[in-house]
Design a protein around this motif. Structure first.
Motif, mmCIF file in Angstrom:
data_model
loop_
_atom_site.group_PDB
_atom_site.id
_atom_site.type_symbol
_atom_site.label_atom_id
_atom_site.label_comp_id
_atom_site.label_asym_id
_atom_site.label_seq_id
_atom_site.Cartn_x
_atom_site.Cartn_y
_atom_site.Cartn_z
ATOM 1 N N GLY A 101 19.087 -8.261 -23.729
ATOM 2 C CA GLY A 101 19.765 -7.178 -24.455
ATOM 3 C C GLY A 101 21.110 -6.890 -23.814
ATOM 4 N N TYR A 145 23.709 -0.087 -22.671
ATOM 5 C CA TYR A 145 23.249 -0.144 -21.288
ATOM 6 C C TYR A 145 23.094 -1.581 -20.776
ATOM 7 C CZ TYR A 145 22.515 4.828 -20.536
ATOM 8 O OH TYR A 145 22.719 6.168 -20.332
ATOM 9 N N PHE A 157 20.948 -11.932 -26.215
ATOM 10 C CA PHE A 157 21.191 -10.880 -27.223
ATOM 11 C C PHE A 157 20.973 -11.441 -28.607
ATOM 12 C CE2 PHE A 157 25.161 -12.657 -25.423
ATOM 13 C CZ PHE A 157 25.602 -13.411 -26.491
ATOM 14 N N PHE A 158 21.032 -10.556 -29.608
ATOM 15 C CA PHE A 158 20.853 -10.957 -31.007
ATOM 16 C C PHE A 158 22.070 -10.452 -31.750
ATOM 17 C CE2 PHE A 158 17.031 -11.396 -34.156
ATOM 18 C CZ PHE A 158 17.523 -12.633 -34.524
ATOM 19 N N GLU A 159 23.099 -11.253 -31.903
ATOM 20 C CA GLU A 159 24.357 -10.795 -32.480
ATOM 21 C C GLU A 159 24.844 -11.743 -33.565
ATOM 22 O OE1 GLU A 159 25.491 -7.931 -31.872
ATOM 23 O OE2 GLU A 159 24.522 -7.377 -29.991
ATOM 24 N N GLY A 178 19.723 -15.117 -29.743
ATOM 25 C CA GLY A 178 18.492 -15.391 -30.490
ATOM 26 C C GLY A 178 17.491 -14.280 -30.275
ATOM 27 N N SER A 193 16.726 -4.541 -21.522
ATOM 28 C CA SER A 193 17.456 -3.457 -22.195
ATOM 29 C C SER A 193 17.525 -3.676 -23.703
ATOM 30 C CB SER A 193 18.872 -3.359 -21.599
ATOM 31 O OG SER A 193 19.544 -2.232 -22.117
ATOM 32 N N LEU A 194 16.364 -4.017 -24.281
ATOM 33 C CA LEU A 194 16.351 -4.243 -25.729
ATOM 34 C C LEU A 194 16.228 -2.933 -26.494
ATOM 35 C CD1 LEU A 194 13.926 -7.193 -26.561
ATOM 36 C CD2 LEU A 194 16.404 -7.231 -26.351
ATOM 37 N N SER A 215 15.466 -2.539 -30.491
ATOM 38 C CA SER A 215 15.315 -3.322 -31.719
ATOM 39 C C SER A 215 14.483 -2.557 -32.739
ATOM 40 C CB SER A 215 14.621 -4.648 -31.380
ATOM 41 O OG SER A 215 14.361 -5.371 -32.562
ATOM 42 N N MET A 231 8.865 -1.384 -29.168
ATOM 43 C CA MET A 231 9.669 -0.793 -28.083
ATOM 44 C C MET A 231 8.866 -0.508 -26.807
ATOM 45 S SD MET A 231 12.887 -0.689 -28.848
ATOM 46 C CE MET A 231 13.645 0.555 -27.781
ATOM 47 N N TYR A 276 11.721 12.674 -29.855
ATOM 48 C CA TYR A 276 11.840 11.583 -28.877
ATOM 49 C C TYR A 276 10.586 11.472 -27.993
ATOM 50 C CZ TYR A 276 13.999 7.809 -26.452
ATOM 51 O OH TYR A 276 14.237 6.552 -25.977
ATOM 52 N N LYS A 310 20.695 8.553 -19.037
ATOM 53 C CA LYS A 310 21.305 9.672 -19.772
ATOM 54 C C LYS A 310 21.422 9.363 -21.274
ATOM 55 C CE LYS A 310 25.807 11.962 -20.060
ATOM 56 N NZ LYS A 310 27.242 11.762 -19.948
ATOM 57 N N SER A 360 21.244 4.846 -30.224
ATOM 58 C CA SER A 360 21.007 6.298 -30.214
ATOM 59 C C SER A 360 21.594 6.990 -31.437
ATOM 60 C CB SER A 360 21.552 6.938 -28.936
ATOM 61 O OG SER A 360 22.958 6.950 -28.941
HETATM 62 P P1 NAD Z 1 22.092 -1.037 -27.872
HETATM 63 O O1 NAD Z 1 21.792 -0.991 -29.325
HETATM 64 O O2 NAD Z 1 23.488 -0.757 -27.432
HETATM 65 O O3 NAD Z 1 21.701 -2.489 -27.258
HETATM 66 C C1 NAD Z 1 20.591 -3.225 -27.674
HETATM 67 C C2 NAD Z 1 20.656 -4.656 -27.166
HETATM 68 O O4 NAD Z 1 19.462 -5.337 -27.562
HETATM 69 C C3 NAD Z 1 21.824 -5.487 -27.725
HETATM 70 O O5 NAD Z 1 22.303 -6.348 -26.717
HETATM 71 C C4 NAD Z 1 21.157 -6.318 -28.834
HETATM 72 O O6 NAD Z 1 21.812 -7.553 -29.131
HETATM 73 C C5 NAD Z 1 19.818 -6.578 -28.185
HETATM 74 N N1 NAD Z 1 18.750 -6.935 -29.125
HETATM 75 C C6 NAD Z 1 18.215 -6.180 -30.118
HETATM 76 N N2 NAD Z 1 17.215 -6.875 -30.732
HETATM 77 C C7 NAD Z 1 17.127 -8.078 -30.099
HETATM 78 C C8 NAD Z 1 16.287 -9.216 -30.240
HETATM 79 N N3 NAD Z 1 15.313 -9.262 -31.138
HETATM 80 N N4 NAD Z 1 16.513 -10.273 -29.424
HETATM 81 C C9 NAD Z 1 17.508 -10.253 -28.484
HETATM 82 N N5 NAD Z 1 18.296 -9.188 -28.280
HETATM 83 C C10 NAD Z 1 18.109 -8.125 -29.081
HETATM 84 O O7 NAD Z 1 21.049 -0.055 -27.175
HETATM 85 P P2 NAD Z 1 21.056 0.867 -25.873
HETATM 86 O O8 NAD Z 1 21.233 2.269 -26.298
HETATM 87 O O9 NAD Z 1 21.908 0.294 -24.801
HETATM 88 O O10 NAD Z 1 19.521 0.739 -25.452
HETATM 89 C C11 NAD Z 1 19.047 -0.132 -24.457
HETATM 90 C C12 NAD Z 1 17.833 0.496 -23.797
HETATM 91 O O11 NAD Z 1 18.238 1.715 -23.153
HETATM 92 C C13 NAD Z 1 16.726 0.882 -24.796
HETATM 93 O O12 NAD Z 1 15.470 0.638 -24.204
HETATM 94 C C14 NAD Z 1 16.930 2.380 -24.968
HETATM 95 O O13 NAD Z 1 15.753 3.055 -25.364
HETATM 96 C C15 NAD Z 1 17.357 2.759 -23.549
HETATM 97 N N6 NAD Z 1 18.060 4.066 -23.440
HETATM 98 C C16 NAD Z 1 19.102 4.394 -24.268
HETATM 99 C C17 NAD Z 1 19.703 5.652 -24.147
HETATM 100 C C18 NAD Z 1 20.838 6.078 -25.048
HETATM 101 O O14 NAD Z 1 21.141 7.275 -25.119
HETATM 102 N N7 NAD Z 1 21.509 5.165 -25.703
HETATM 103 C C19 NAD Z 1 19.273 6.543 -23.147
HETATM 104 C C20 NAD Z 1 18.248 6.154 -22.283
HETATM 105 C C21 NAD Z 1 17.640 4.916 -22.439
#
Ligand code: NAD
Length: 397
Positions: A48, A53, A73-75, A110, A139-140, A142, A197, A236, A272, A279
């Protein structure tokens, strides 16, 4: 192509290649302005790795510790006619910057939930990264997961696990405060959200890496969670996503047992609340974030993903003392959860309405950061100029 933002609800369907590159460079510059990591990781897998993050978790070890990184990642790649996704351009910029400094950086685009991606990652670690990795960041975020054995597709939902719940929310399109009612999930929906998740796939990754013998002695692994204040708990922490995060903690305990033979460590880090693609889809949370940002900025405590992850690595993961809470979690949400911040946010929450919203919340800050996720609004980028939407990630043919 001239690229401008096209916002649909809580996503932007375009991304700017040069703007994303400038955003990545800002984060690299921040990391370089901080002290180097003593005893930091050297060979890192980030699952991810392209946005939010996870991207920050790739930039910090590379530029603070000189680490080789494999990012998954999945982009969506861009073409001459259409822009790709922001994570695609972020990864292109990251690889270019890392290789320019002589660091190994390779990416896989992928489905992280599949057996194929796990096998490909193992091959790269064995053949191109010296055979062992010393950090795995999970850090997925999805919305769905296909079970790699049965082919069944699970979809995560953002619902309560009790009854209906009504609260204020922000309509980010209109910039208006509205009421939203979130319905209760069925037992099946809760189970599916946990499948997507929760910690099962994190464990599958660590098992695959362990079985292949590619985990170094003293390996660390970390996955991210969120708790937040009581006002967001129904949606949440006590909601469907919170059940998945509880499952992540169970997996963490199992992984600690498993990794003990390697003197390895598994962590859940509670981070945070920040504006990310993930989010912005959660009801109630963007309004909370807008009020939180204002409060934390006024007190000089505001952090984005890169500041959070730099602090996580420097003060917790590689400081010799992770400062775990009573449940064994890292709390890098400590500044967000400070009593003075939370009591001020709770007071403002009671009175926030359309009339006073722009004074008591930082909606401008929210919007600016949202646009930045897609490479818009960065200083020094000429948005009138032609940019190449077919910009590719160097290691992906
Ligand atoms: P984001 O959407 O910015 O990033 C998600 C990442 O996952 C990307 O790199 C995406 O390409 C990858 N991804 C998604 N599906 C995929 C798949 N099937 N295969 C490969 N890669 C895949 O999300 P984020 O907010 O950075 O969240 C990351 C983690 O941090 C999560 O577990 C989230 O719960 C946690 N988190 C987020 C926050 C917030 O406020 N954003 C706060 C605390 C914790």
């Amino acid at each position: 192509m001239i690229v401008s933002p096209k916002i649909r609800g809580f996503i932007c369907t375009t991304a700017h290649p040069d703007g994303c590159a400038a955003h990545v460079q800002e984060q690299i510059d921040y990391v370089k302005s901080k002290p180097k990591l003593e005893n930091g990781p050297k060979n890192v897998l980030v699952i991810g790795a392209s946005t939010g993050y996870g991207l920050a978790s790739r930039i910090v070890p590379a530029f603070a510790s000189g680490a080789n990184t494999l990012g998954l990642f999945f982009e969506k790649p861009g073409s001459e006619k259409r822009t790709g996704s922001a994570g695609w351009y972020n990864s292109a910029a990251f690889e270019k910057a890392a290789t320019a400094e002589g660091l190994f950086a390779k990416s896989l685009n992928g489905d992280a939930f599949s057996h194929e991606m796990k096998a490909q990652a193992v091959d790269i670690i064995k053949n191109e990264m010296g055979g062992k990795i010393d950090l795995v960041v999970y850090s997925l975020a999805s919305p769905r997961r296909t079970d790699p054995d049965t082919g069944e597709v699970y979809k995560s939902v953002l619902k309560t696990t009790g009854g209906d719940y009504t609260n204020k929310t922000l309509n980010t399109d209109k910039g208006e405060v509205e009421e939203v009612t979130i319905g209760a999930a069925t037992p099946e929906e809760i189970e599916h959200t946990i499948k997507v998740m929760g910690g099962e796939d994190w464990e599958l990754w660590m098992n695959a890496l362990s079985d292949a013998g590619v985990l170094a002695d003293g390996v660390k692994t970390v996955a991210y969670s969120y708790i937040g204040p009581e006002l967001t708990w129904p949606i949440y922490t006590d909601g469907t996503i919170g059940q998945a995060k509880k499952d992540l903690e169970k997996s963490c305990a199992k992984l600690n047992e498993k990794l003990s033979s390697l003197s390895g460590e598994a962590y859940v880090s509670v981070n945070k609340a920040l504006v990310t693609q993930a989010s912005s889809a959660i009801p109630v949370v963007p309004l909370y974030i807008s009020i939180l940002y204002k409060e934390m900025k006024e007190k000089g405590l505001h952090e984005g993903c890169i500041e959070q992850i730099e602090r996580l690595f420097a003060d917790r993961l590689y400081s010799g003392d992770a400062k775990l809470d009573e449940a064994g979690r890292i709390r890098i949400d400590d500044w967000e959860m400070r009593d003075d911040i939370q009591s001020a946010v709770a007071e403002k929450w009671k009175t926030v309405s359309n009339e006073n919203f722009s004074e008591i919340a930082d909606f401008q800050g929210y919007q600016d950061e949202f646009l930045k996720l897609f490479g818009f609004g960065l200083e020094g980028v000429n948005y009138e100029a032609d940019t190449d939407p077919a910009t590719g990630v160097p290691s992906i043919a």
